[in-house]
Design a protein around this motif. Sequence first.
Motif, PDB file in Angstrom:
ATOM      1  N   ALA A 185      61.248  21.141  32.781  1.00 42.34           N
ATOM      2  CA  ALA A 185      62.152  20.185  32.031  1.00 42.34           C
ATOM      3  C   ALA A 185      61.413  18.905  31.489  1.00 42.34           C
ATOM      4  N   THR A 186      60.408  18.498  32.324  1.00 48.62           N
ATOM      5  CA  THR A 186      59.751  17.192  32.067  1.00 48.62           C
ATOM      6  C   THR A 186      58.156  17.426  32.438  1.00 48.62           C
ATOM      7  N   GLU A 187      57.427  16.469  31.943  1.00 48.38           N
ATOM      8  CA  GLU A 187      56.060  16.617  32.113  1.00 48.38           C
ATOM      9  C   GLU A 187      55.856  16.295  33.758  1.00 48.38           C
ATOM     10  N   VAL A 188      54.386  16.580  33.986  1.00 51.98           N
ATOM     11  CA  VAL A 188      54.075  16.427  35.565  1.00 51.98           C
ATOM     12  C   VAL A 188      53.708  14.878  35.581  1.00 51.98           C
ATOM     13  N   SER A 189      54.478  14.133  36.690  1.00 50.69           N
ATOM     14  CA  SER A 189      54.381  12.959  37.066  1.00 50.69           C
ATOM     15  C   SER A 189      53.097  12.658  37.611  1.00 50.69           C
ATOM     16  N   ALA A 190      52.369  11.420  37.703  1.00 53.21           N
ATOM     17  CA  ALA A 190      51.295  10.876  38.365  1.00 53.21           C
ATOM     18  C   ALA A 190      51.508  11.197  39.931  1.00 53.21           C
ATOM     19  N   ALA A 191      52.716  10.905  40.469  1.00 50.46           N
ATOM     20  CA  ALA A 191      53.077  11.103  41.621  1.00 50.46           C
ATOM     21  C   ALA A 191      53.001  12.735  42.058  1.00 50.46           C
ATOM     22  N   ASP A 192      53.375  13.322  41.138  1.00 50.45           N
ATOM     23  CA  ASP A 192      53.251  14.986  41.452  1.00 50.45           C
ATOM     24  C   ASP A 192      51.715  15.420  41.600  1.00 50.45           C
ATOM     25  N   PHE A 193      51.102  14.962  40.694  1.00 50.76           N
ATOM     26  CA  PHE A 193      49.628  15.393  40.794  1.00 50.76           C
ATOM     27  C   PHE A 193      48.989  14.753  41.897  1.00 50.76           C
ATOM     28  N   ALA A 194      49.420  13.463  42.463  1.00 51.60           N
ATOM     29  CA  ALA A 194      48.953  12.936  43.627  1.00 51.60           C
ATOM     30  C   ALA A 194      48.993  13.798  44.649  1.00 51.60           C
ATOM     31  N   TYR A 225      47.681   4.356  39.766  1.00 50.82           N
ATOM     32  CA  TYR A 225      49.000   5.125  39.368  1.00 50.82           C
ATOM     33  C   TYR A 225      50.029   4.721  40.256  1.00 50.82           C
ATOM     34  N   ARG A 226      49.709   4.085  41.127  1.00 46.55           N
ATOM     35  CA  ARG A 226      50.978   3.761  42.175  1.00 46.55           C
ATOM     36  C   ARG A 226      51.776   2.676  41.593  1.00 46.55           C
ATOM     37  N   SER A 227      51.364   1.768  40.606  1.00 47.69           N
ATOM     38  CA  SER A 227      52.258   0.940  39.930  1.00 47.69           C
ATOM     39  C   SER A 227      53.373   1.462  39.159  1.00 47.69           C
ATOM     40  N   ALA A 228      53.117   2.735  38.816  1.00 49.25           N
ATOM     41  CA  ALA A 228      53.992   3.520  37.868  1.00 49.25           C
ATOM     42  C   ALA A 228      53.941   5.111  38.198  1.00 49.25           C
ATOM     43  N   PRO A 229      54.371   5.400  39.560  1.00 53.20           N
ATOM     44  CA  PRO A 229      54.162   6.865  39.914  1.00 53.20           C
ATOM     45  C   PRO A 229      55.099   7.798  38.868  1.00 53.20           C
ATOM     46  N   ASP A 230      55.891   7.205  38.199  1.00 50.96           N
ATOM     47  CA  ASP A 230      56.920   8.239  37.826  1.00 50.96           C
ATOM     48  C   ASP A 230      56.374   8.386  36.170  1.00 50.96           C
ATOM     49  N   LEU A 231      55.217   7.706  35.687  1.00 48.87           N
ATOM     50  CA  LEU A 231      54.613   7.997  34.277  1.00 48.87           C
ATOM     51  C   LEU A 231      54.021   9.418  34.310  1.00 48.87           C
ATOM     52  N   PRO A 232      53.807   9.873  33.216  1.00 46.10           N
ATOM     53  CA  PRO A 232      53.132  11.358  33.048  1.00 46.10           C
ATOM     54  C   PRO A 232      51.569  11.117  33.554  1.00 46.10           C
ATOM     55  N   VAL A 233      51.103  12.128  34.212  1.00 46.54           N
ATOM     56  CA  VAL A 233      49.737  12.121  34.559  1.00 46.54           C
ATOM     57  C   VAL A 233      48.825  12.322  33.390  1.00 46.54           C
ATOM     58  N   THR A 234      47.940  11.473  33.595  1.00 45.39           N
ATOM     59  CA  THR A 234      46.977  11.572  32.237  1.00 45.39           C
ATOM     60  C   THR A 234      45.464  11.776  32.686  1.00 45.39           C
ATOM     61  N   TRP A 281      48.774  20.426  27.673  1.00 48.85           N
ATOM     62  CA  TRP A 281      47.724  21.646  27.468  1.00 48.85           C
ATOM     63  C   TRP A 281      48.453  22.827  27.237  1.00 48.85           C
ATOM     64  N   VAL A 282      48.244  23.845  26.426  1.00 51.40           N
ATOM     65  CA  VAL A 282      48.688  25.024  26.464  1.00 51.40           C
ATOM     66  C   VAL A 282      47.617  25.931  26.077  1.00 51.40           C
ATOM     67  N   ASP A 332      45.209  10.459  27.040  1.00 54.45           N
ATOM     68  CA  ASP A 332      46.773  10.913  26.759  1.00 54.45           C
ATOM     69  C   ASP A 332      47.205  12.163  27.007  1.00 54.45           C
ATOM     70  N   PHE A 333      46.008  13.065  27.857  1.00 56.68           N
ATOM     71  CA  PHE A 333      46.221  14.467  27.801  1.00 56.68           C
ATOM     72  C   PHE A 333      47.000  14.524  29.192  1.00 56.68           C
ATOM     73  N   GLY A 334      48.329  15.240  29.198  1.00 57.43           N
ATOM     74  CA  GLY A 334      48.997  15.515  30.297  1.00 57.43           C
ATOM     75  C   GLY A 334      49.448  16.841  30.469  1.00 57.43           C
ATOM     76  N   ILE A 335      50.310  17.184  31.480  1.00 59.63           N
ATOM     77  CA  ILE A 335      50.544  18.733  31.911  1.00 59.63           C
ATOM     78  C   ILE A 335      52.094  18.917  31.799  1.00 59.63           C
ATOM     79  N   ARG A 336      52.265  20.097  31.464  1.00 60.61           N
ATOM     80  CA  ARG A 336      53.702  20.682  31.549  1.00 60.61           C
ATOM     81  C   ARG A 336      53.452  22.204  31.857  1.00 60.61           C
ATOM     82  N   CYS A 337      54.142  22.630  33.101  1.00 59.11           N
ATOM     83  CA  CYS A 337      53.922  23.980  33.417  1.00 59.11           C
ATOM     84  C   CYS A 337      55.079  25.093  33.163  1.00 59.11           C
TER      85      CYS A 337
END
Length: 859
Positions: free
Chosen positions: A661-670, A716-725, A808-809, A846-851
Amino acid sequence: MNDTANNVIDARLQEALSQYFNGVTLRETIGDCAVFSGIRKQNGAPVDIYTPSFAVASDDAACAAIAKEFERYEKIVSPRLQSAERLLASRGFKKSPALALLSCPVAVFDEAFDTRAVEAKLQIFDEILDGLAVLHGAEIVHGNLNPDAVRRENPDGALRLCDFTFAGGRTTKVTRLPPAYQSRHVINTSQARLVDDIHAAGMIGYRILLGPHGAERVLTGRAEAHENDEVVSAILGEEPTAPTAADLFPEGHASAEQITRLLARMTGRLANATAYSSAAAALKAFRSVVENPNVGIAAEPLRTSTAPAPDLAMASAAMAPAGASAGISRVTAMALFGGFLVSTAAAVYFYFETRATTDTLRLAMQSRAALAEKLDESLALNGRIKTAALSMREPDRLLTEARLTGAAVASDTAAGLYSDAGDAYSGAEAALNADDTDAVATAVAAATDAASGALTALAEARAAATAAEADARAAEEAARGAGAEGTKPFAAAASDSASAREALAAGTLDRASGRWTAAADGFRQALAEMQVAATEAQRAAKAAKAGAEATKGSAGYVLALGLERRADGAFAAKSFGDAVKLFKAAEQAFAAASPAPDHQAEPTADAAARKVTIGEPPERLAEAVRLCLDAAPIPASSCPTARPADEAARPATLTPFTIDATEVSAADFARFAEETGYVSEAEAKARVVALTSSGEARFIDGGYSWRTPGGKDTTYRSAPDLPVTNVSMKDAAAYCAWASGRLPTEAEWETAARGGSDAAFPFAGWSPDALVWRGARDAGMRLPQPVSAAGAANPAGLIGLSGNAREWVLAEDGAVLKGGSWNTANPADLRIAARLAVPENAPGVDFGIRCARDLEAWK
């Protein structure tokens, strides 16, 4: 990086320069060229790098003209000009050619200059004219000749002219010459010509002799410094008067008057005199008056006398009747006649009385006649000798030219003819000393023919060396482009090139031609070896691809396809070194690819494959073009006139799947990176891609990664809920596999984004406030937003499919980014059908992830 006119320097040029130089910084802009400072990686030499400025970088004709002038300058070998370190004309410099010159940071006109003796100052002026003559000989206008452009590489180095305009012979306004050194023509047009360089050199002469403000003093009549406007007014309104010899040489000098006239003529201040035709002519005149103080700048022609010899003239005067032309009186005539009778009687008397004396006088008169005859013969001989001596001037001139231009060592032919000419000239001198004018004529003809032949042979040797050098340079560029630097033939060819340059510097042109030819053969052999290696690597990659048919559709297979596609492109461009690396990487990727899931193992009614259409029909693509014109926060000229052909409608097949439902966040990737120790490609390469509003990719450094999304001073810790890029496709596939998923296909992403509708955007019709992009009216929505609040959701509840971060697709043609981002300025690029094909190994800001994940049946 900006130039001095605050224009952005092209990122591709920066990247190309960084391959050869460290610490590249913009120094200044001179005319149509930007001048960078840098350090040559190969030898640590500080350099000034000239390249067309941003203002003319898009003008192909201007860049080509400047490139040709760079080529001419690079071939000049002179101790009076800034030394050419390297001409850069490889693929990275095709549209922005560059010329690196060794830096000359030491000023000639320093605080101690005016304490020097006048002879030392005049030597400086001689060297300036010498350098200008060489430059003009190559048909290059300096355009910026002033005291600040006269420098040295080091305190003990030779004087060199620097800071050239390099206008490529075009009538463009390029000069930034200080007003005091500008001619009236330059002030009115800003376009420097050869004659304007000579004028500037003359003004430097006044500065040399009159002190730091000498040029201004000549123009305004006062010795102190002046405002530029005052100087310009003086030039435009002046009566062109010149300083006197007493002004220039208060302590006197043997050539004071002649040098005063020379400077006046150079600057247009000598009445009834034309300007010098070239800097070489001015140099010749200057050296003449210094070496021969009694020779004037415009000497009177020699006058020849037709009067008889002094002794004969006196005799003629004594014998002429005193009053023959005016007439005499009768009394006077009678008196003269009486005197004649008396003298005749006396003569008769003396004749008989002194016969021996008469015989003596007769012998004296005969000797005088013989002497006169000998004198006539001597005068005739002297005339022939003088003619013979004059005839030796031409072979002497030709021999001097041959000696100065290096005919004695250029080639065997030229050297032989030069030696023959010298022998013949020596014979002419010996014949002249012996007064054998016929032998002089024969020897002069032989010397003239041989010297002319030597110069012709020299020109032929120089042309052959130039052609061989050009061929070798082209072969070297092709070999470098092919990545052949590490081969043995390339190393041998590089050694031959070095020998050729040494031979060229020594003037042995035949040897230089031979070494250049050997170098060209070696470079071509190196390229051929790399082509063979690339062909073998290509064959191996194709074989691995054939063995990986069962893995089609998997992320690994798509990654391998992208590598193969890039390898094919490198091979076609003859970049065989890159092709070898990419083919080997593709071979390994095909071998490592995992089989795609078999969704048809146990087919059920709810798991049947579905046919869908992705992309858009022509009328919708036309609407997308209009949308940019109507809604984009960029000039209309920046909007494309058509959408890419790969956005057209096309069929696709889907099996059951679901998408996050959402893009992968920086916290998820961490969490993924901490658990697995994964190192992203941005961390490994220290380089990421930034896309402009037109989709052009530019590489940027500075510590960007998923950990430091805004550069090395961010976290990324300053805004961990932003999309990972700052992630590549490889990074995205690795994360999704860790999260028990996979990357979605393009067909899955578009189908999920539409949510069962046929809308152009996930949220139906266009709405500038429904997503995160550059044109949002709310300033906060122009920057990345938390993945759960990244704009309006689609009917299926998916958030951030358009804007926020590109995703990415896997596509049929390789790696693709979908959805646009916060950095997107064209709203048409935010549509569901929009796509951007990029290299799969390129992390972007500005390249992110959605699985996505596979399902047993459709929901």
